[in-house]
Design an enzyme around this catalytic site. Structure first.
Site: not given
Length: 774
Positions: A679, A722
């Protein structure tokens, strides 16, 4: 003197039901049907002769031509007597066989033209041989059967004429009507005797078999009576000796329990054998305890017990809504299951796998599912389980053997269709004692679990009606074959608004109740809960929030008891006095724009989190330093980002050999915490470009995505988690891969309204949004 019969003649027809008359037979008939009575009267008016034919179907009251056999017996009426009930009893004597040529139209009774059948005979010696064989077999039949008397046998034996002999034997046999008709239609005496011999053979075999069966049944009854007598004697002896707890009493008690046990035939048969085995084992033998333990366990399984499902959708929906705020998709899935149950009435139990960070309500949701269905609820914790026997049970040969946890759960529930929660299925391990996750494959496979085999029970147990609900923190820790058998439902976490509602509706009331506080003892404002969420917790679930509420309740309880205060009211400004300095900073992740510092977004097993990535460039020899306890994936992302920037050096007006004169240090703070995943690629690349070009990175931007050597942005997972982390940190703009646009639907509407989501395909777009103009 008997009248001489012409070869073809016209006669009244009397149909017979369930009866057949052979030539030379004399018997009484009761005639009651109108047509039959009129046929009889017509015969009496003429020469007392009529044709007797049998009906093919006994139940037909008014037979048609096709219901009457075409071959019958011409008979003479010897005597006729009218009875009081309008029935005529006649005595008839069979004369000869005859075949119906045609039916003469007559509305009053049946009238037919018949052709008289002359008997044919084979060679004299052959016919006589068959006659003697039939006689011998008939004598054997009479000796087996009690239906034919010795006088009948004697009268048959005296008949020497073969045709008449065959008819007399056939008339005394309990043959089916179609077999008797078959014999009647055979005009050749030799062939008739052969057919009769075959039928006699069959009847004799049936009689022999009946006799054998009767003998076996008699022996079995005698054996049962004998066993009962001996057991009663043993009971009496046991009672006289004062041994009421002996093996005999124990076995009798088990047999009584077995009678009332609702279980499959195979189970009852197995238990019966084990009880018989227990009876023969001496009381001093250790094996007796093993057998008794096995019998007890098998009997305690609720074989025939099932709870009735409550399929009221509105009631189930109200229960789920009352117990849980949010969690729309999991609740919708449960309601879908109930709707399908209502339609098909029979559905194999689904296997739901709820995956999410701690404290998001996985266990409590499973409990609510059981409550809404009206089923029993059992929880099995699989965390740390390493032994396959925990699932399948131990073999009975081992000391201390017992069934696995699945069978124990059924016993605990007392039902064959409970809701079974398999908690922490991703925490199972494996060692030399086997792999329990592999054993779970049979439990969770709808095609196999209807005959689940436990090593201890050794009998097929039907788990197809059990509704299994599994929980896990991370999908990648669940073996792929096991995950394929489950329906994956993600529980990502709660927004601030959802946490506030959950605290007000559930957590605060629960903690007040647990700490013995009444409603008037403690009062909290919404601002207090909101400050707890923002400054004292940072989590996807609500477990820490519940702990902070519990701390406030403890403080209030102490004040009420020690200072005799009747009511405690806590405001937002008082929270720091009760709980100390805030643990987290709410608002902007950074207070001002920075060079070489980027806010990344990461997914962890406890939910989403922000990740600060720092890059410093110093004169050196071209070293690339990576610190912060990074995993292999993040190290590779850093290398890829660095190589991409080197390939684009001219775009950012960097010297082509800058990498040989500078040392670049990439650091991710909180170095003690392991960090890995795909990520942070674009975040590292952005931080590198910022540090090398001295351009500021916007403090309002956070980003997630992987980078390729050509600058393409690859998709990631966990966008919802997120996004929640970015919202908690006060971020305003989130950059994410364009291929993840489909995941935006999973993000709560409140978050989408407060954050700006920017999908990006290439690193150039990332830099355009993240870097500020100089």
């Amino acid at each position: 003197m008997e009248p001489k019969l012409a070869q073809v003649r016209k006669l009244p027809l009397l149909p017979l039901r369930g009866l057949l008359v052979y030539p030379s037979m004399v018997l009484h008939l009761d005639v009651g049907r109108d047509k039959s009575v009129k046929a009889l009267e017509q015969a009496m008016l003429e020469d007392q002769m009529l044709l007797l034919c049998s009906q093919s179907e006994v139940s037909v009251e008014d037979p048609a031509q096709e219901d009457i056999y075409p071959v019958g017996t011409v008979a003479m009426v010897r005597q006729m007597l009218r009875l009081p009930n309008s029935t005529i009893r006649v005595l008839v004597e069979g004369m000869t066989r005859a075949e119906i040529i045609e039916y003469v139209p007559n509305d009053d009774f049946y009238e037919v033209k018949v052709h008289l059948i002359e008997e044919q005979s084979g060679t004299e010696h052959e016919t006589e041989a068959f006659r003697r064989s039939v006689l011998s077999k008939f004598e054997s039949y009479v000796s087996l059967s009690k239906k034919v008397t010795a006088e009948t046998l004697a009268s048959v034996t005296d008949i020497t004429e073969p045709g008449r002999f065959a008819d007399m034997v056939a008339s005394h046999l309990p043959l089916k009507l179609k077999d008797k008709q078959y014999l009647l239609e055979i005009s050749n005496v030799r062939d008739r005797l052969e057919a009769l011999l075959e039928l006699l053979e069959n009847e004799s075999e049936v009689l022999e078999l009946e006799r054998k069966i009767h003998s076996q049944v008699k022996k079995r009854i005698e054996k049962t009576q004998k066993e009962y007598y001996l057991r009663e004697q043993m009971k009496a002896i046991q009672k006289e000796l004062g041994d009421k707890e002996g093996r005999v009493g124990e076995v009798e008690e088990l047999r009584e329990q077995l009678k009332s046990l609702e279980a499959p035939e195979k189970v009852l048969e197995k238990l019966s054998k084990e009880i018989d085995r227990l009876e023969k084992i001496p009381p001093s033998s250790a094996e007796g305890a093993v057998v008794r333990n096995y019998i007890d366990w098998v009997m305690q399984i609720p074989w025939g017990t099932r709870t009735e499902d409550d399929l009221d959708l509105h009631k189930a929906e109200s229960i789920l809504e009352a117990d849980h705020y949010g969690l729309d998709k999991p609740k919708e899935r449960v309601l879908e299951y109930l709707a399908v149950q209502q339609l098909v009435k029979q559905l194999k139990g689904p296997i739901l796998c709820m995956v999410g960070p701690p404290g998001v309500g996985k266990t409590s949701l499973a409990r609510s599912i059981a409550k809404s269905l009206g089923r029993k609820f059992v929880r099995i914790s699989l965390g740390g389980v390493r032994d396959e026997a925990e699932i399948r049970g131990h073999r009975r040969t081992y000391v201390g053997a017992m069934p696995g946890r699945i069978i124990q759960a059924l016993k605990t529930a007392g039902s064959m269709n409970p809701v079974v929660l398999l908690d922490e299925i991703d925490k199972m391990g494996s060692d030399m004692r086997g792999d329990p996750s592999a054993a779970m494959l049979e439990v969770l496979d709808p095609e196999q679990n209807n005959t689940f085999s436990d090593h201890f029970i050794e009998l097929p147990v039907d788990l197809s009606q059990v509704m299994f609900v599994t929980t896990a923190n991370a999908v990648h820790n669940i073996p792929r074959p096991l995950l394929d058998r489950m329906e994956y439902i993600p529980l990502s976490g709660y927004t601030e608004l959802e946490k506030l509602e959950i605290a007000k509706r559930h957590l605060f009331e629960k903690q007040m109740r647990d700490h013995g506080l009444q409603e008037e003892h403690l009062q909290l404002d919404d601002d207090v809960i909101r400050r707890l969420i923002r400054e004292y917790t940072r989590e996807a679930g609500v477990r820490q929030l519940e702990q902070r509420l519990a701390a406030l309740c403890r403080k209030a309880a102490k004040m009420i008891v020690s200072k005799s205060e009747e009511k405690v009211r806590i405001t937002a400004s008082d929270v720091e006095e009760f709980l100390g300095v805030p643990r987290y900073r709410y608002g902007q992740s950074e207070q001002e724009h920075q060079v070489g510092m980027v806010t990344g977004l990461a997914w962890t097993e406890v939910g989403g989190d922000t990740l600060t990535i720092e890059v410093t460039v110093v004169p050196g020899t071209g070293k690339l330093l990576l610190t912060g306890k990074l995993g292999d994936v993040m190290k590779e992302s850093a290398q890829a980002a660095f190589s991409y920037i080197r390939s684009k050096a001219d775009v950012w007006e960097l010297e082509p050999s800058f990498h040989e004169k500078l040392d670049i240090h990439i650091h991710v703070p909180e170095g003690a915490i392991p960090k890995d995943g795909p990520s942070a690629g674009i975040a590292m690349a952005t931080a590198l470009v910022s540090a090398l070009t001295k351009r500021y990175v916007s403090k309002d931007v956070a980003m997630t995505g992987e980078i390729t050597l050509r600058g393409r942005v690859l998709p990631i997972g966990g966008l919802k988690e997120k996004s929640l982390a970015a919202h908690r940190a006060g971020i305003q703009k989130v950059l994410f891969p364009y291929d993840n646009v489909r995941d935006l639907d999973d993000i709560p509407e409140s978050i989408r309204q407060e954050l700006v989501f920017v999908p990006v395909r290439h690193m150039d777009e990332v830099l355009a949004h993240a870097l500020l103009d100089q």
